[in-house]
Write a protein that holds these residues in place. Structure first.
Motif, mmCIF file in Angstrom:
data_model
loop_
_atom_site.group_PDB
_atom_site.id
_atom_site.type_symbol
_atom_site.label_atom_id
_atom_site.label_comp_id
_atom_site.label_asym_id
_atom_site.label_seq_id
_atom_site.Cartn_x
_atom_site.Cartn_y
_atom_site.Cartn_z
ATOM 1 N N LYS A 72 0.669 15.461 -14.472
ATOM 2 C CA LYS A 72 0.715 14.177 -13.767
ATOM 3 C C LYS A 72 2.126 13.837 -13.314
ATOM 4 O O LYS A 72 2.316 13.265 -12.246
ATOM 5 C CB LYS A 72 0.191 13.041 -14.648
ATOM 6 N N ALA A 89 -1.770 10.045 -7.631
ATOM 7 C CA ALA A 89 -0.800 11.013 -7.132
ATOM 8 C C ALA A 89 -0.233 11.824 -8.292
ATOM 9 O O ALA A 89 0.239 11.271 -9.266
ATOM 10 C CB ALA A 89 0.328 10.299 -6.394
ATOM 11 N N ASP A 90 -0.336 13.117 -8.172
ATOM 12 C CA ASP A 90 0.260 13.997 -9.176
ATOM 13 C C ASP A 90 1.642 14.413 -8.678
ATOM 14 O O ASP A 90 1.785 14.899 -7.566
ATOM 15 C CB ASP A 90 -0.608 15.238 -9.397
ATOM 16 N N SER A 91 2.642 14.193 -9.514
ATOM 17 C CA SER A 91 3.997 14.562 -9.123
ATOM 18 C C SER A 91 4.619 15.512 -10.143
ATOM 19 O O SER A 91 5.825 15.687 -10.162
ATOM 20 C CB SER A 91 4.861 13.304 -8.967
ATOM 21 N N ARG A 95 3.938 11.487 -14.153
ATOM 22 C CA ARG A 95 4.111 10.114 -14.656
ATOM 23 C C ARG A 95 2.879 9.810 -15.483
ATOM 24 O O ARG A 95 1.764 9.811 -14.958
ATOM 25 C CB ARG A 95 4.179 9.118 -13.513
ATOM 26 N N GLN A 137 0.829 -1.209 0.000
ATOM 27 C CA GLN A 137 0.000 0.000 0.000
ATOM 28 C C GLN A 137 0.861 1.255 0.000
ATOM 29 O O GLN A 137 0.490 2.273 -0.595
ATOM 30 C CB GLN A 137 -0.944 -0.001 1.199
ATOM 31 N N SER A 138 2.011 1.198 0.654
ATOM 32 C CA SER A 138 2.894 2.373 0.688
ATOM 33 C C SER A 138 3.514 2.650 -0.683
ATOM 34 O O SER A 138 3.978 3.758 -0.934
ATOM 35 C CB SER A 138 4.001 2.184 1.718
ATOM 36 N N LYS A 139 3.525 1.671 -1.565
ATOM 37 C CA LYS A 139 4.083 1.829 -2.905
ATOM 38 C C LYS A 139 3.048 2.297 -3.923
ATOM 39 O O LYS A 139 3.389 2.592 -5.057
ATOM 40 C CB LYS A 139 4.698 0.506 -3.397
ATOM 41 N N ASN A 140 1.809 2.380 -3.532
ATOM 42 C CA ASN A 140 0.725 2.744 -4.431
ATOM 43 C C ASN A 140 0.749 4.250 -4.704
ATOM 44 O O ASN A 140 0.722 5.060 -3.790
ATOM 45 C CB ASN A 140 -0.612 2.343 -3.813
ATOM 46 N N HIS A 141 0.805 4.619 -5.972
ATOM 47 C CA HIS A 141 0.849 6.027 -6.356
ATOM 48 C C HIS A 141 -0.339 6.411 -7.220
ATOM 49 O O HIS A 141 -0.292 7.431 -7.916
ATOM 50 C CB HIS A 141 2.139 6.334 -7.121
#
Length: 96
Positions: free
Chosen positions: A48, A21-23, A50, A14-18
């Motif tokens: 985005k 997420a806008d980066s 990515r 779950q901590s790796k889920n992006h």
């Protein structure tokens, strides 16, 4: 595996889920020669951070990619490496 190990691994995943997420950042360069849909796709990809653009043949993926790369270059002031199949490389250089 113990239940505790499975729970710990689930938390790790779950901590790796992006997803969602806008980066990225607000585009610095959107040329006027782009069609509206190309401009929208390039802007979306830069925002985005990515992204993958699965546009059909002939819709300008190369120019969208180049606009994205120019925005990354202007924002980071670092070179951008574009990897492309050999058959497409001449087109990429020509459009750049």
């Amino acid at each position: 595996m113990t239940r505790q190990a499975v729970d710990a691994y689930d938390l790790f995943l779950q901590s790796k889920n992006h997803v969602g997420a806008d980066s990225g950042f607000t585009p610095l360069f959107l040329p006027d020669f782009l069609f509206d849909f190309q401009k929208a796709l390039a802007e979306w990809a830069v925002l985005k951070g990515r992204a993958a653009i699965f546009a059909d043949c002939g819709l300008g993926k190369t120019i969208i990619e180049l606009v994205w790369a120019e925005n990354i270059f202007r924002y980071t002031e670092k070179p951008v490496l574009i990897l492309t199949p050999l058959a497409v490389s001449a087109q990429t250089v020509r459009e750049a």
